[in-house]
Write an enzyme that holds these catalytic residues in place. Structure first.
Site, PDB file in Angstrom:
ATOM      1  N   ASP A  29       0.852  -1.193   0.000  1.00 18.30           N
ATOM      2  CA  ASP A  29       0.000   0.000   0.000  1.00 18.30           C
ATOM      3  C   ASP A  29       0.893   1.250   0.000  1.00 18.30           C
ATOM      4  O   ASP A  29       1.873   1.328   0.741  1.00 18.30           O
ATOM      5  CB  ASP A  29      -0.900  -0.012   1.237  1.00 18.30           C
ATOM      6  CG  ASP A  29      -2.057   0.951   1.123  1.00 18.30           C
ATOM      7  OD1 ASP A  29      -3.214   0.498   1.085  1.00 18.30           O
ATOM      8  OD2 ASP A  29      -1.797   2.179   1.060  1.00 18.30           O
ATOM      9  N   ILE A  30       0.541   2.211  -0.848  1.00 14.77           N
ATOM     10  CA  ILE A  30       1.364   3.425  -0.995  1.00 14.77           C
ATOM     11  C   ILE A  30       1.315   4.305   0.257  1.00 14.77           C
ATOM     12  O   ILE A  30       2.228   5.094   0.512  1.00 14.77           O
ATOM     13  CB  ILE A  30       0.912   4.205  -2.257  1.00 14.77           C
ATOM     14  CG1 ILE A  30       2.022   5.089  -2.785  1.00 14.77           C
ATOM     15  CG2 ILE A  30      -0.358   5.005  -2.000  1.00 14.77           C
ATOM     16  CD1 ILE A  30       1.770   5.620  -4.186  1.00 14.77           C
ATOM     17  N   ASN A  85     -12.986  -3.516   2.137  1.00 11.30           N
ATOM     18  CA  ASN A  85     -13.985  -2.442   2.218  1.00 11.30           C
ATOM     19  C   ASN A  85     -14.946  -2.462   1.030  1.00 11.30           C
ATOM     20  O   ASN A  85     -14.557  -2.816  -0.089  1.00 11.30           O
ATOM     21  CB  ASN A  85     -13.273  -1.086   2.268  1.00 11.30           C
ATOM     22  CG  ASN A  85     -12.536  -0.876   3.583  1.00 11.30           C
ATOM     23  OD1 ASN A  85     -13.057  -1.168   4.649  1.00 11.30           O
ATOM     24  ND2 ASN A  85     -11.317  -0.378   3.512  1.00 11.30           N
ATOM     25  N   GLN A  90     -15.081   2.292   0.791  1.00 11.10           N
ATOM     26  CA  GLN A  90     -14.121   1.775  -0.205  1.00 11.10           C
ATOM     27  C   GLN A  90     -13.645   2.934  -1.074  1.00 11.10           C
ATOM     28  O   GLN A  90     -14.419   3.501  -1.832  1.00 11.10           O
ATOM     29  CB  GLN A  90     -14.791   0.695  -1.068  1.00 11.10           C
ATOM     30  CG  GLN A  90     -13.859   0.067  -2.092  1.00 11.10           C
ATOM     31  CD  GLN A  90     -14.570  -0.994  -2.942  1.00 11.10           C
ATOM     32  OE1 GLN A  90     -15.780  -1.181  -2.845  1.00 11.10           O
ATOM     33  NE2 GLN A  90     -13.813  -1.667  -3.786  1.00 11.10           N
ATOM     34  N   HIS A  96     -10.202  -5.365  -3.492  1.00  8.14           N
ATOM     35  CA  HIS A  96      -8.874  -5.658  -2.946  1.00  8.14           C
ATOM     36  C   HIS A  96      -9.006  -6.067  -1.493  1.00  8.14           C
ATOM     37  O   HIS A  96      -9.898  -5.611  -0.782  1.00  8.14           O
ATOM     38  CB  HIS A  96      -7.929  -4.458  -3.088  1.00  8.14           C
ATOM     39  CG  HIS A  96      -8.486  -3.191  -2.549  1.00  8.14           C
ATOM     40  ND1 HIS A  96      -9.414  -2.437  -3.230  1.00  8.14           N
ATOM     41  CD2 HIS A  96      -8.264  -2.551  -1.380  1.00  8.14           C
ATOM     42  CE1 HIS A  96      -9.735  -1.388  -2.516  1.00  8.14           C
ATOM     43  NE2 HIS A  96      -9.060  -1.429  -1.376  1.00  8.14           N
TER      44      HIS A  96
HETATM   45  P1  5GP Z   1      -9.875   1.140   0.288  1.00 12.86           P
HETATM   46  O1  5GP Z   1     -10.393   2.217   1.205  1.00 12.86           O
HETATM   47  O2  5GP Z   1     -10.398   1.301  -1.112  1.00 12.86           O
HETATM   48  O3  5GP Z   1     -10.109  -0.236   0.857  1.00 12.86           O
HETATM   49  O4  5GP Z   1      -8.308   1.312   0.262  1.00 12.86           O
HETATM   50  C1  5GP Z   1      -7.579   1.682  -0.867  1.00 12.86           C
HETATM   51  C2  5GP Z   1      -6.111   1.599  -0.514  1.00 12.86           C
HETATM   52  O5  5GP Z   1      -5.369   1.755  -1.707  1.00 12.86           O
HETATM   53  C3  5GP Z   1      -5.628   2.689   0.454  1.00 12.86           C
HETATM   54  O6  5GP Z   1      -5.039   2.078   1.588  1.00 12.86           O
HETATM   55  C4  5GP Z   1      -4.609   3.489  -0.378  1.00 12.86           C
HETATM   56  O7  5GP Z   1      -3.505   3.920   0.382  1.00 12.86           O
HETATM   57  C5  5GP Z   1      -4.208   2.499  -1.449  1.00 12.86           C
HETATM   58  N1  5GP Z   1      -3.818   3.126  -2.712  1.00 12.86           N
HETATM   59  C6  5GP Z   1      -4.502   4.088  -3.376  1.00 12.86           C
HETATM   60  N2  5GP Z   1      -3.848   4.418  -4.514  1.00 12.86           N
HETATM   61  C7  5GP Z   1      -2.742   3.642  -4.578  1.00 12.86           C
HETATM   62  C8  5GP Z   1      -1.671   3.533  -5.519  1.00 12.86           C
HETATM   63  O8  5GP Z   1      -1.605   4.219  -6.533  1.00 12.86           O
HETATM   64  N3  5GP Z   1      -0.696   2.631  -5.229  1.00 12.86           N
HETATM   65  C9  5GP Z   1      -0.731   1.848  -4.102  1.00 12.86           C
HETATM   66  N4  5GP Z   1       0.280   0.996  -3.922  1.00 12.86           N
HETATM   67  N5  5GP Z   1      -1.735   1.927  -3.198  1.00 12.86           N
HETATM   68  C10 5GP Z   1      -2.724   2.819  -3.420  1.00 12.86           C
END
Ligand code: 5GP
Ligand code: ZN
Length: 119
Positions: A29-30, A85, A90, A96
């Site tokens: 995760d970034i 999520n 989400q 994911h």
């Molecule tokens: P969600 O809330 O959708 O479950 O989480 C999305 C996750 O994706 C977040 O933890 C966010 O930091 C990660 N994320 C968003 N954009 C990128 C990206 O471009 N690269 C990576 N490696 N992670 C990302």
């Protein structure tokens, strides 16, 4: 489709990829909540838990087991939480599974150092 995870899968944008097979990839995760925070992502674009088929879902869980072992061994985490999520919570609308390690004593490593240990 303007999907950031599809772009990562298609190598249009870089990621710290630690696992890949025919169906899924996993990358760091970034913006990690903890060291080794990893996302397992199906290569096909499914939006969420309603959308994804059970076979792919079970494969993602197999990969989660494999990576849990690797993350625990390489980073010495004390615990690991799976999160997935849907809906308003989400951020990225491509299914994911989060793997979030936890540590009794906080460790300090860069994303690159973690990547070198886990890849
Ligand atoms: P969600 O809330 O959708 O479950 O989480 C999305 C996750 O994706 C977040 O933890 C966010 O930091 C990660 N994320 C968003 N954009 C990128 C990206 O471009 N690269 C990576 N490696 N992670 C990302
Ligand atoms: Zn996508």
């Amino acid at each position: 489709m303007n999907c950031i995870f599809c772009k990562i899968i298609n190598n249009e944008i870089p990621s710290s990829k630690i696992y890949e097979d025919d169906l899924v990839i996993a990358f760091l995760d970034i913006n990690p909540d903890s060291l080794g925070h990893t996302l397992i992502v199906p290569k096909k674009h499914y939006q969420d838990l309603d959308d994804i088929d059970n076979q792919t879902l079970m494969h993602i869980m197999d990969v989660a087991k494999l990576l849990k072992k690797r993350i625990t061994e390489k980073l010495n985490c004390d615990g690991l939480t799976l999160i997935q999520n849907n809906g308003s919570v989400q951020e990225v609308k491509h299914f994911h599974l989060h793997l979030k390690p936890s540590y009794k004593i906080k460790k300090d490593k860069s994303l690159e150092e973690v990547y070198q240990l886990l890849k």
